[in-house]
Design a protein around this motif. Structure first.
Motif, PDB file in Angstrom:
ATOM      1  N   LYS A 287       0.826  -1.200   0.000  1.00 43.37           N
ATOM      2  CA  LYS A 287       0.000   0.000   0.000  1.00 43.37           C
ATOM      3  C   LYS A 287       0.863   1.254   0.000  1.00 43.37           C
ATOM      4  N   THR A 288       1.998   1.199   0.769  1.00 45.22           N
ATOM      5  CA  THR A 288       2.889   2.364   0.812  1.00 45.22           C
ATOM      6  C   THR A 288       3.501   2.649  -0.556  1.00 45.22           C
ATOM      7  N   VAL A 289       3.968   1.580  -1.221  1.00 45.72           N
ATOM      8  CA  VAL A 289       4.566   1.758  -2.557  1.00 45.72           C
ATOM      9  C   VAL A 289       3.522   2.272  -3.543  1.00 45.72           C
ATOM     10  N   ASP A 290       2.322   1.695  -3.496  1.00 49.79           N
ATOM     11  CA  ASP A 290       1.265   2.161  -4.400  1.00 49.79           C
ATOM     12  C   ASP A 290       0.910   3.607  -4.122  1.00 49.79           C
ATOM     13  N   SER A 291       0.833   3.942  -2.814  1.00 47.67           N
ATOM     14  CA  SER A 291       0.510   5.328  -2.464  1.00 47.67           C
ATOM     15  C   SER A 291       1.600   6.281  -2.925  1.00 47.67           C
ATOM     16  N   ALA A 292       2.892   5.862  -2.727  1.00 48.29           N
ATOM     17  CA  ALA A 292       3.997   6.718  -3.183  1.00 48.29           C
ATOM     18  C   ALA A 292       3.983   6.880  -4.701  1.00 48.29           C
ATOM     19  N   HIS A 293       3.693   5.751  -5.401  1.00 54.94           N
ATOM     20  CA  HIS A 293       3.617   5.834  -6.870  1.00 54.94           C
ATOM     21  C   HIS A 293       2.502   6.767  -7.314  1.00 54.94           C
ATOM     22  N   ASP A 294       1.332   6.628  -6.676  1.00 55.32           N
ATOM     23  CA  ASP A 294       0.225   7.523  -7.028  1.00 55.32           C
ATOM     24  C   ASP A 294       0.575   8.968  -6.703  1.00 55.32           C
ATOM     25  N   HIS A 295       1.266   9.153  -5.543  1.00 55.08           N
ATOM     26  CA  HIS A 295       1.623  10.522  -5.157  1.00 55.08           C
ATOM     27  C   HIS A 295       2.588  11.130  -6.163  1.00 55.08           C
ATOM     28  N   THR A 297       3.059  10.240  -9.242  1.00 55.67           N
ATOM     29  CA  THR A 297       2.343  10.450 -10.507  1.00 55.67           C
ATOM     30  C   THR A 297       1.537  11.738 -10.453  1.00 55.67           C
ATOM     31  N   SER A 298       0.872  11.942  -9.312  1.00 59.99           N
ATOM     32  CA  SER A 298       0.084  13.166  -9.163  1.00 59.99           C
ATOM     33  C   SER A 298       0.980  14.396  -9.147  1.00 59.99           C
ATOM     34  N   VAL A 299       2.139  14.284  -8.431  1.00 61.27           N
ATOM     35  CA  VAL A 299       3.055  15.433  -8.358  1.00 61.27           C
ATOM     36  C   VAL A 299       3.614  15.768  -9.738  1.00 61.27           C
ATOM     37  N   VAL A 300       4.039  14.726 -10.474  1.00 65.01           N
ATOM     38  CA  VAL A 300       4.582  14.963 -11.821  1.00 65.01           C
ATOM     39  C   VAL A 300       3.518  15.568 -12.732  1.00 65.01           C
ATOM     40  N   GLY A 301       2.290  15.030 -12.638  1.00 61.54           N
ATOM     41  CA  GLY A 301       1.220  15.584 -13.465  1.00 61.54           C
ATOM     42  C   GLY A 301       0.932  17.033 -13.119  1.00 61.54           C
ATOM     43  N   ASN A 302       0.882  17.332 -11.788  1.00 59.94           N
ATOM     44  CA  ASN A 302       0.634  18.715 -11.382  1.00 59.94           C
ATOM     45  C   ASN A 302       1.770  19.629 -11.798  1.00 59.94           C
ATOM     46  N   ALA A 303       3.037  19.117 -11.657  1.00 62.48           N
ATOM     47  CA  ALA A 303       4.180  19.940 -12.066  1.00 62.48           C
ATOM     48  C   ALA A 303       4.129  20.229 -13.566  1.00 62.48           C
ATOM     49  N   GLY A 304       3.795  19.193 -14.348  1.00 64.25           N
ATOM     50  CA  GLY A 304       3.678  19.419 -15.796  1.00 64.25           C
ATOM     51  C   GLY A 304       2.597  20.436 -16.121  1.00 64.25           C
ATOM     52  N   ASP A 305       1.459  20.321 -15.415  1.00 67.47           N
ATOM     53  CA  ASP A 305       0.387  21.294 -15.655  1.00 67.47           C
ATOM     54  C   ASP A 305       0.824  22.696 -15.254  1.00 67.47           C
ATOM     55  N   GLN A 306       1.543  22.799 -14.102  1.00 62.41           N
ATOM     56  CA  GLN A 306       1.990  24.120 -13.669  1.00 62.41           C
ATOM     57  C   GLN A 306       2.998  24.715 -14.650  1.00 62.41           C
ATOM     58  N   VAL A 307       3.957  23.868 -15.110  1.00 66.08           N
ATOM     59  CA  VAL A 307       4.946  24.371 -16.081  1.00 66.08           C
ATOM     60  C   VAL A 307       4.258  24.824 -17.367  1.00 66.08           C
ATOM     61  N   GLN A 308       3.326  23.998 -17.845  1.00 63.63           N
ATOM     62  CA  GLN A 308       2.599  24.361 -19.065  1.00 63.63           C
ATOM     63  C   GLN A 308       1.819  25.653 -18.870  1.00 63.63           C
TER      64      GLN A 308
END
Length: 427
Positions: A287-295, A297-308
């Motif tokens: 669960k920790t690994v899945d949560s970290a992966h989801d986190h 993924t969310s951070v990278v997606g948000n960073a990409g959206d912010q950069v764009q």
């Protein structure tokens, strides 16, 4: 044994739903076919998907009715069974194995209708476990295990109903999509009014399937809730009755004479605890690994959206500033060109006026020169006349001197007049 009986009951409930659901749906459509209600015909018979959704709804309805009736029957049997009927009146032996065997024989003598009760099946399962272990140390664990297993089986018994409740609105959406596709594909726009009428009729039928699916799904959900509540009440009743019946129903055990058995039981308990701990730890790590992966993924997606977003805003601001600068430069250039043009016009106007004045001056000087030339001719004639007269008056000395003086004055005037005219021409 209890688990196999519950699985058999759940299987029978599922088969009854699959067998009786289409039959009930056929009866419903038979009644609907002869009924003069256009509203029902429109929604239940307007599209093939409506037939499928209705059949599934009746399958789920029959399943819920079967589970409800079975739960009520089980609750009635459990309420009618007294504790004295489910356990021997007294202990026949201090040995656990003999006592459990006697207890199982006592349960086997119950009437057939009562032996099919889930409470009896649970007691037989729990007694069999104690008989195989020859100890009651893990009775509480067995109670929890059997309770959790039967609760899961009870939940799984409505799995088909849950799938149908989820599938009915999906079928409605599918009918809408298929209906719209068929309607748009069959339109003939050569006749505008006819095409619009066909489009409206096709869209009515298409959206009716979605409305029917949503309504049937909501009805199934509301029917499922009381059935699940009744089933949970049955599970709670079985748990309570099992604890009440089994508590104090076994002979006291002494482990003083069986040290090796106690140690073995303790080792098994420790091993089971370690296994459970390892499984729990592995699950937590997963669960920790899945949560970290989801986190991430969310951070990278948000960073990409912010950069764009930042790049878009920066480019928009730069383009806007550049456009304003270009506009301002264009306005300044236009103003400068307009000012230069006005200056040039003013200069040309001034030069034209100066040229006009100079032309007028030259014309006046030309007239003066013409007049001067005429005067010069007249003076020349006068000089010749004076010279002639001077030659005639040379006999008169005084007169001759006066005439010479007058001739010199005229020469001087004649000499000066051409010099002035030459200077005027030069100017």
């Amino acid at each position: 044994m209890a688990g196999r009986n519950n699985l058999a009951s759940n299987s029978w409930s599922g088969l009854a739903s699959v067998a009786l659901g289409p039959l009930v749906a056929a009866i419903f459509y038979s009644v609907l076919y002869v009924s003069p209600v256009p509203f029902l015909h429109r929604y239940f018979m307007g599209h093939p998907v409506a037939y499928a959704a209705t059949v599934l709804f009746f399958v789920a309805l029959v399943g819920l009715i079967v589970r409800h009736l079975d739960t009520r029957r089980q609750l009635g049997i459990v309420a009618g069974l007294a504790d004295s009927e489910l356990k021997p009146a007294e202990r026949t032996s201090s040995d656990l194995g003999e006592h459990v065997t006697h207890w199982l024989d006592h349960l086997a003598q119950l009437p057939r209708s009562e032996r099919g009760c889930q409470l009896v099946h649970r007691l037989e399962d729990l007694l069999g476990r104690q008989q195989r272990r020859k100890t009651t140390r893990f009775l509480n664990d067995d109670l929890r295990d059997v309770s959790d297993r039967e609760a899961d089986q009870s939940h799984d018994s409505l799995q088909l109903v849950r799938i149908i409740v989820w599938a009915i609105p999906m079928l409605g959406f599918l009918g809408t999509v298929v209906g719209i596709t068929q309607t748009l594909g069959g339109l003939d726009f050569s006749d505008g009014q006819n095409a619009v009428d066909n489009l409206k009729a096709g869209l009515y039928v298409a959206f009716d399937t979605t409305a029917l699916g949503l309504v049937l799904s909501v009805i199934a959900i509301f029917l499922q809730f009381p059935v699940e509540k009744k089933m949970n009440h049955l599970m709670a009743t079985l748990d309570q009755r099992s604890i009440e019946i089994l508590s104090g129903g076994f002979p006291e055990e002494s482990t003083a004479d069986q040290p090796l058995q106690a140690i073995a039981e303790m080792n098994r308990a420790v091993l089971a605890s370690v296994n459970q701990l390892v499984e729990t730890q592995a699950e937590l790590w997963k669960k920790t690994v899945d949560s970290a992966h989801d986190h991430w993924t969310s951070v990278v997606g948000n960073a990409g959206d912010q950069v764009q977003s930042a790049l878009t805003e920066a480019i928009e601001l730069t383009l806007q500033s550049h456009a304003e600068h270009v506009d301002k430069t264009h306005q300044n250039a236009s103003q400068q060109i307009e000012q230069r043009w006005k200056q040039w016009q003013t200069a040309l106007s001034d030069n034209a006026r100066v040229l006009m004045v100079q032309q007028q001056t030259l014309a006046q000087q030309n007239e003066l020169l013409i007049g001067t030339a005429d005067r010069a001719k007249e003076l020349a004639e006068v000089r010749e006349l004076l010279q002639t007269n001077t030659a005639g008056l040379s006999a008169m000395p005084e007169m001759s001197d006066a005439m010479r003086s007058l001739a010199r004055a005229i020469d001087l005037i004649v000499d000066r007049v051409p010099s002035q005219s030459n200077r005027s021409k030069a100017a």
